[in-house]
Design a protein around this motif. Structure first.
Motif, PDB file in Angstrom:
ATOM      1  N   THR A   1      53.193  42.395  45.271  1.00 39.40           N
ATOM      2  CA  THR A   1      53.291  43.839  45.474  1.00 39.40           C
ATOM      3  C   THR A   1      54.241  44.467  44.465  1.00 39.40           C
ATOM      4  OG1 THR A   1      52.807  43.560  47.825  1.00 39.40           O
ATOM      5  CG2 THR A   1      53.809  45.648  47.164  1.00 39.40           C
ATOM      6  N   ILE A   2      55.337  43.796  44.182  1.00 36.01           N
ATOM      7  CA  ILE A   2      56.276  44.296  43.173  1.00 36.01           C
ATOM      8  C   ILE A   2      55.591  44.375  41.813  1.00 36.01           C
ATOM      9  CG2 ILE A   2      58.360  43.703  41.861  1.00 36.01           C
ATOM     10  CD1 ILE A   2      59.543  42.707  44.552  1.00 36.01           C
ATOM     11  N   LEU A   3      54.881  43.339  41.440  1.00 37.86           N
ATOM     12  CA  LEU A   3      54.179  43.356  40.151  1.00 37.86           C
ATOM     13  C   LEU A   3      53.061  44.396  40.151  1.00 37.86           C
ATOM     14  CD1 LEU A   3      54.154  39.529  39.444  1.00 37.86           C
ATOM     15  CD2 LEU A   3      55.500  41.280  38.269  1.00 37.86           C
ATOM     16  N   ALA A   4      52.369  44.525  41.268  1.00 37.90           N
ATOM     17  CA  ALA A   4      51.310  45.536  41.367  1.00 37.90           C
ATOM     18  C   ALA A   4      51.885  46.935  41.220  1.00 37.90           C
ATOM     19  CB  ALA A   4      50.572  45.402  42.690  1.00 37.90           C
TER      20      ALA A   4
ATOM     21  N   PHE B   1      55.311  50.053  47.865  1.00 37.86           N
ATOM     22  CA  PHE B   1      55.988  49.438  46.725  1.00 37.86           C
ATOM     23  C   PHE B   1      57.499  49.408  46.950  1.00 37.86           C
ATOM     24  CE2 PHE B   1      52.360  51.082  43.803  1.00 37.86           C
ATOM     25  CZ  PHE B   1      51.556  50.012  44.165  1.00 37.86           C
ATOM     26  N   GLY B   2      58.038  50.510  47.449  1.00 36.45           N
ATOM     27  CA  GLY B   2      59.473  50.568  47.729  1.00 36.45           C
ATOM     28  C   GLY B   2      59.897  49.538  48.762  1.00 36.45           C
ATOM     29  N   MET B   3      59.065  49.341  49.777  1.00 35.92           N
ATOM     30  CA  MET B   3      59.352  48.343  50.814  1.00 35.92           C
ATOM     31  C   MET B   3      59.483  46.955  50.184  1.00 35.92           C
ATOM     32  SD  MET B   3      59.576  47.737  54.234  1.00 35.92           S
ATOM     33  CE  MET B   3      58.757  49.070  55.064  1.00 35.92           C
ATOM     34  N   ALA B   4      58.561  46.612  49.306  1.00 38.13           N
ATOM     35  CA  ALA B   4      58.599  45.295  48.662  1.00 38.13           C
ATOM     36  C   ALA B   4      59.835  45.141  47.783  1.00 38.13           C
ATOM     37  CB  ALA B   4      57.325  45.075  47.846  1.00 38.13           C
TER      38      ALA B   4
ATOM     39  N   THR C   1      50.105  57.161  27.080  1.00 35.07           N
ATOM     40  CA  THR C   1      50.381  55.920  26.349  1.00 35.07           C
ATOM     41  C   THR C   1      51.541  55.170  26.994  1.00 35.07           C
ATOM     42  OG1 THR C   1      49.537  56.865  24.295  1.00 35.07           O
ATOM     43  CG2 THR C   1      51.012  54.954  24.096  1.00 35.07           C
ATOM     44  N   LEU C   2      52.591  55.900  27.360  1.00 39.69           N
ATOM     45  CA  LEU C   2      53.721  55.248  28.037  1.00 39.69           C
ATOM     46  C   LEU C   2      53.288  54.621  29.360  1.00 39.69           C
ATOM     47  CD1 LEU C   2      56.568  57.812  27.307  1.00 39.69           C
ATOM     48  CD2 LEU C   2      56.303  55.524  26.328  1.00 39.69           C
ATOM     49  N   GLY C   3      52.428  55.314  30.085  1.00 38.75           N
ATOM     50  CA  GLY C   3      51.896  54.749  31.322  1.00 38.75           C
ATOM     51  C   GLY C   3      51.094  53.487  31.063  1.00 38.75           C
ATOM     52  N   GLY C   4      50.258  53.527  30.035  1.00 34.43           N
ATOM     53  CA  GLY C   4      49.465  52.346  29.688  1.00 34.43           C
ATOM     54  C   GLY C   4      50.337  51.170  29.295  1.00 34.43           C
ATOM     55  N   LEU C   5      51.380  51.445  28.530  1.00 32.42           N
ATOM     56  CA  LEU C   5      52.302  50.373  28.137  1.00 32.42           C
ATOM     57  C   LEU C   5      53.030  49.798  29.350  1.00 32.42           C
ATOM     58  CD1 LEU C   5      53.774  51.876  24.851  1.00 32.42           C
ATOM     59  CD2 LEU C   5      52.154  49.972  25.064  1.00 32.42           C
ATOM     60  N   THR C   6      53.360  50.662  30.301  1.00 28.22           N
ATOM     61  CA  THR C   6      53.999  50.199  31.543  1.00 28.22           C
ATOM     62  C   THR C   6      53.046  49.276  32.302  1.00 28.22           C
ATOM     63  OG1 THR C   6      55.331  52.198  31.679  1.00 28.22           O
ATOM     64  CG2 THR C   6      55.037  50.935  33.718  1.00 28.22           C
ATOM     65  N   ALA C   7      51.794  49.693  32.445  1.00 23.35           N
ATOM     66  CA  ALA C   7      50.811  48.864  33.133  1.00 23.35           C
ATOM     67  C   ALA C   7      50.638  47.523  32.420  1.00 23.35           C
ATOM     68  CB  ALA C   7      49.466  49.582  33.233  1.00 23.35           C
ATOM     69  N   LEU C   8      50.564  47.552  31.097  1.00 27.27           N
ATOM     70  CA  LEU C   8      50.435  46.303  30.330  1.00 27.27           C
ATOM     71  C   LEU C   8      51.661  45.409  30.512  1.00 27.27           C
ATOM     72  CD1 LEU C   8      48.823  47.543  26.996  1.00 27.27           C
ATOM     73  CD2 LEU C   8      47.768  46.111  28.778  1.00 27.27           C
ATOM     74  N   ALA C   9      52.830  46.010  30.558  1.00 32.41           N
ATOM     75  CA  ALA C   9      54.046  45.217  30.799  1.00 32.41           C
ATOM     76  C   ALA C   9      53.974  44.554  32.178  1.00 32.41           C
ATOM     77  CB  ALA C   9      55.294  46.095  30.686  1.00 32.41           C
ATOM     78  N   GLY C  10      53.447  45.278  33.165  1.00 30.88           N
ATOM     79  CA  GLY C  10      53.279  44.690  34.500  1.00 30.88           C
ATOM     80  C   GLY C  10      52.344  43.512  34.485  1.00 30.88           C
ATOM     81  N   VAL C  11      51.252  43.641  33.748  1.00 26.07           N
ATOM     82  CA  VAL C  11      50.300  42.526  33.614  1.00 26.07           C
ATOM     83  C   VAL C  11      50.993  41.349  32.918  1.00 26.07           C
ATOM     84  CG1 VAL C  11      48.162  41.758  32.519  1.00 26.07           C
ATOM     85  CG2 VAL C  11      48.245  43.985  33.669  1.00 26.07           C
ATOM     86  N   TRP C  12      51.761  41.662  31.892  1.00 29.84           N
ATOM     87  CA  TRP C  12      52.479  40.623  31.153  1.00 29.84           C
ATOM     88  C   TRP C  12      53.441  39.867  32.083  1.00 29.84           C
ATOM     89  CZ3 TRP C  12      52.185  38.100  26.703  1.00 29.84           C
ATOM     90  CH2 TRP C  12      53.257  37.325  26.331  1.00 29.84           C
ATOM     91  N   LEU C  13      54.174  40.607  32.888  1.00 32.24           N
ATOM     92  CA  LEU C  13      55.108  39.978  33.822  1.00 32.24           C
ATOM     93  C   LEU C  13      54.370  39.120  34.844  1.00 32.24           C
ATOM     94  CD1 LEU C  13      57.590  42.929  34.456  1.00 32.24           C
ATOM     95  CD2 LEU C  13      58.039  40.839  33.164  1.00 32.24           C
ATOM     96  N   ALA C  14      53.179  39.535  35.219  1.00 29.01           N
ATOM     97  CA  ALA C  14      52.411  38.778  36.207  1.00 29.01           C
ATOM     98  C   ALA C  14      51.921  37.448  35.664  1.00 29.01           C
ATOM     99  CB  ALA C  14      51.233  39.605  36.702  1.00 29.01           C
ATOM    100  N   VAL C  15      51.619  37.411  34.379  1.00 23.08           N
ATOM    101  CA  VAL C  15      51.066  36.185  33.797  1.00 23.08           C
ATOM    102  C   VAL C  15      52.094  35.355  33.066  1.00 23.08           C
ATOM    103  CG1 VAL C  15      48.733  37.141  33.643  1.00 23.08           C
ATOM    104  CG2 VAL C  15      50.255  37.295  31.671  1.00 23.08           C
ATOM    105  N   ALA C  16      53.259  35.933  32.791  1.00 24.18           N
ATOM    106  CA  ALA C  16      54.281  35.204  32.024  1.00 24.18           C
ATOM    107  C   ALA C  16      54.971  34.168  32.869  1.00 24.18           C
ATOM    108  CB  ALA C  16      55.315  36.184  31.467  1.00 24.18           C
TER     109      ALA C  16
END
Length: 189
Positions: free
Chosen positions: A91-94, A121-124, A174-189
């Motif tokens: 949930t945090i990564l999502a 999200f805040g709860m998690a 673009t900043l939003g997209g980069l944030t989403a990509l960073a989240g994906v990166w954190l999920a798979v890293a």
């Protein structure tokens, strides 16, 4: 693109640090205050809440951060008490991916729906903080992480308002997209 990838790579080593005993930094209050700044997942999500609030405008500017912080406090109490809360890490990564995507796609969901999702999200996030609370000082630690969260929301709100003032929606998206990509990166890293 050459500059973006190294920036994302810099974030990757911190992903595992978010909830695994970043440790004490001075007083319990200081530990709570620093904790959200030291985990890329918390940092990105909390700034994204403020940024999304700015992009949405109106009542969202206060309702999104208030929903997150209120639920985060409740989650912190659950974590502090050792209650079981399933799927916290996913949930945090999502939260990073969803909030980043909402900004990138300029979504404007109904206020109640957005607040409910942001509260989940805040709860998690709060639960993850609360798990460390007893070992790091309980209430002073909690006050520190609440203050840090509100500060990160304010930073995100300020960034969002600045991006909106440029009247270049592509910058915000673009900043939003980069944030989403960073989240994906954190999920798979």
């Amino acid at each position: 693109m050459r500059r973006i990838l190294p920036a994302l790579l810099i974030l990757a080593p911190t992903a595992a640090l978010a909830h695994t005993g970043i440790g004490a930094h001075g007083s319990p209050f200081e530990s709570g205050l620093l904790h959200p700044f030291l985990g890329a997942d918390h940092l990105l999500a909390m700034i994204a809440v403020g940024f999304f609030a700015a992009m949405t405008g109106g009542r969202a500017r206060w309702a999104y951060p208030a929903s997150f912080v209120t639920a985060m406090i409740a989650g912190g109490v659950l974590g502090f008490e050792g209650a079981a809360l399933p799927v916290v890490e996913p949930t945090i990564l999502a939260s990073i991916v969803v909030l980043g995507a909402a900004i990138a796609f300029a979504l404007r969901p109904p206020l109640a729906l957005a607040c409910a999702v942001i509260a989940a999200f805040g709860m998690a996030h709060g639960y993850a903080h609360g798990l460390e609370g007893p070992g790091l000082g309980g209430l002073p630690y909690a006050l520190g992480f609440v203050l840090a969260t509100a500060t990160l929301h304010a930073i995100g709100l300020g960034l969002g308002l600045a991006a909106a003032s440029l009247q270049r929606p592509l910058v915000a998206r673009t900043l939003g997209g980069l944030t989403a990509l960073a989240g994906v990166w954190l999920a798979v890293a």
